[in-house]
Design a protein around this motif. Sequence first.
Motif, PDB file in Angstrom:
ATOM      1  N   GLU A 135       0.788  -1.307   0.089  1.00 40.08           N
ATOM      2  CA  GLU A 135      -0.024   0.054  -0.022  1.00 40.08           C
ATOM      3  C   GLU A 135       0.812   1.224   0.121  1.00 40.08           C
ATOM      4  O   GLU A 135       0.475   2.130  -0.773  1.00 40.08           O
ATOM      5  N   ARG A 136       1.946   1.136   0.721  1.00 43.52           N
ATOM      6  CA  ARG A 136       2.990   2.432   0.670  1.00 43.52           C
ATOM      7  C   ARG A 136       3.357   2.484  -0.905  1.00 43.52           C
ATOM      8  O   ARG A 136       3.515   3.561  -1.188  1.00 43.52           O
ATOM      9  N   LEU A 138       2.055   1.759  -3.661  1.00 44.96           N
ATOM     10  CA  LEU A 138       0.827   2.131  -4.364  1.00 44.96           C
ATOM     11  C   LEU A 138       0.359   3.604  -4.196  1.00 44.96           C
ATOM     12  O   LEU A 138       0.289   4.302  -5.144  1.00 44.96           O
ATOM     13  N   ASP A 139       0.318   3.796  -2.732  1.00 47.91           N
ATOM     14  CA  ASP A 139       0.123   5.101  -2.544  1.00 47.91           C
ATOM     15  C   ASP A 139       1.240   6.355  -3.149  1.00 47.91           C
ATOM     16  O   ASP A 139       0.762   7.407  -3.255  1.00 47.91           O
ATOM     17  N   ARG A 178      -8.090  -0.714  -1.555  1.00 45.51           N
ATOM     18  CA  ARG A 178      -7.841   0.470  -0.482  1.00 45.51           C
ATOM     19  C   ARG A 178      -7.063   1.595  -1.013  1.00 45.51           C
ATOM     20  O   ARG A 178      -7.350   2.729  -0.697  1.00 45.51           O
ATOM     21  N   THR A 179      -6.391   1.180  -2.028  1.00 46.40           N
ATOM     22  CA  THR A 179      -5.589   2.502  -2.697  1.00 46.40           C
ATOM     23  C   THR A 179      -6.445   2.789  -4.239  1.00 46.40           C
ATOM     24  O   THR A 179      -5.817   3.664  -4.658  1.00 46.40           O
ATOM     25  N   THR A 181      -6.579   1.112  -6.898  1.00 45.20           N
ATOM     26  CA  THR A 181      -5.347   0.935  -8.070  1.00 45.20           C
ATOM     27  C   THR A 181      -5.976  -0.076  -8.816  1.00 45.20           C
ATOM     28  O   THR A 181      -6.485  -1.197  -8.588  1.00 45.20           O
TER      29      THR A 181
END
Length: 285
Positions: A135-136, A138-139, A178-179, A181
Motif C-alpha cells: 500500500e505504501r 501504491l500510494d 484500499r488504494t 489501484t
Amino acid sequence: MADGPADVWDRRVAGALAFLRRRLSGQYEVDEFGFDPELTDQLFHPLLRTLYRDWFRAEIDGVENLPAGGAGLVVANHSGTVALDALILSTVVRDRHPERRHLRLLGADLVFRMPVVSELARKSGGTVACNPDAERLLDRGELVGVFPEGFKGIGKLYADRYKLQRFGRGGFVSAALRTGTPIVPVAIVGAEETYPMLADVKPLARLLKLPYFPVTPTFPWLGPLGMVPLPSKWLIRFCPPISTAHLAEQADDPLVVFNLADQVRETIQQTLLELLQRRPDPFGP
C-alpha cells in the motif's frame, strides 16, 4: 556523420568509469525500501535484457494496458523452479513501457532472509510481500508486481505446468481496493520449461529449510551448469486492467476480495491457454 566503432567504445568506457566513480564515492541514491535505480539500470537489467531477448526470444504484447502514470498492480502467474519470471517481467516493463517505468516486485519472506539475495532484491526494487509495504508503494504511485501463487507456483512439478495454484487469501486485492489501484493481470508462458521440475526431494528440503528441493533434467546432475536455464520460447501478455476504484469501500469484505481475486486468476488462466495454442513447440523459434 555517424560515430565510428572507436567513438562508441570511448563513450562506453567513459560511461563505465563514471559509473564506478559514483559507486565508489557514494554519489547515488536509494529510496526508503533500499531501491537503487542506477545499479538496476546499469547492471541488473542489461543482463536480464540479453536473456529475455536472445535466449528466450520473448514476444510481448499488451504493454499499452499498463498505466501510463500513477499506481498499478501487476499480477502474474509464477513458475519455473527459480523465480526468473519475476526478474524478466521487471525488465520487460522497464524496456517496453513508453515512460520506462520500474516495476517494484513483492517477494516472499524467505527471499529477504537470505544473505546476498536479500540485498540484491532490495537494490533491484523488491520488498516483502505484505499489505503495508504494498500500500505504501501504491500510494506513492508506483507500479507494483505480485505473484499470488508464491512458492506453490514456482515449486510445482512439470506435470502440473500452466495450472494456476491457489491465490492465497487475496491480500493483493485488498491492497488494490484500499488504494483504488487498477489490477493488470499478466500471463507468462515459457518459464515452466526453463527448469522443468521432475521431482521434489522433500526430506532434503526440510533439512535445508527450503520450500522444495528440485530435481530437473540438468540439476543436480550437472552441478553449477545445471542452473543454466533451458532456451524455452517465452510469450508475455499484459491483459486489460481491472478497475477497483468503485469498490474502495468494500476492501474488508471477504466476498468482494475473493470474487475479484478469482476474476484475476481466471483471466490469467484463460490467457495462458490461449498463448499455449500460439506456441505449440516450447523450444521453437
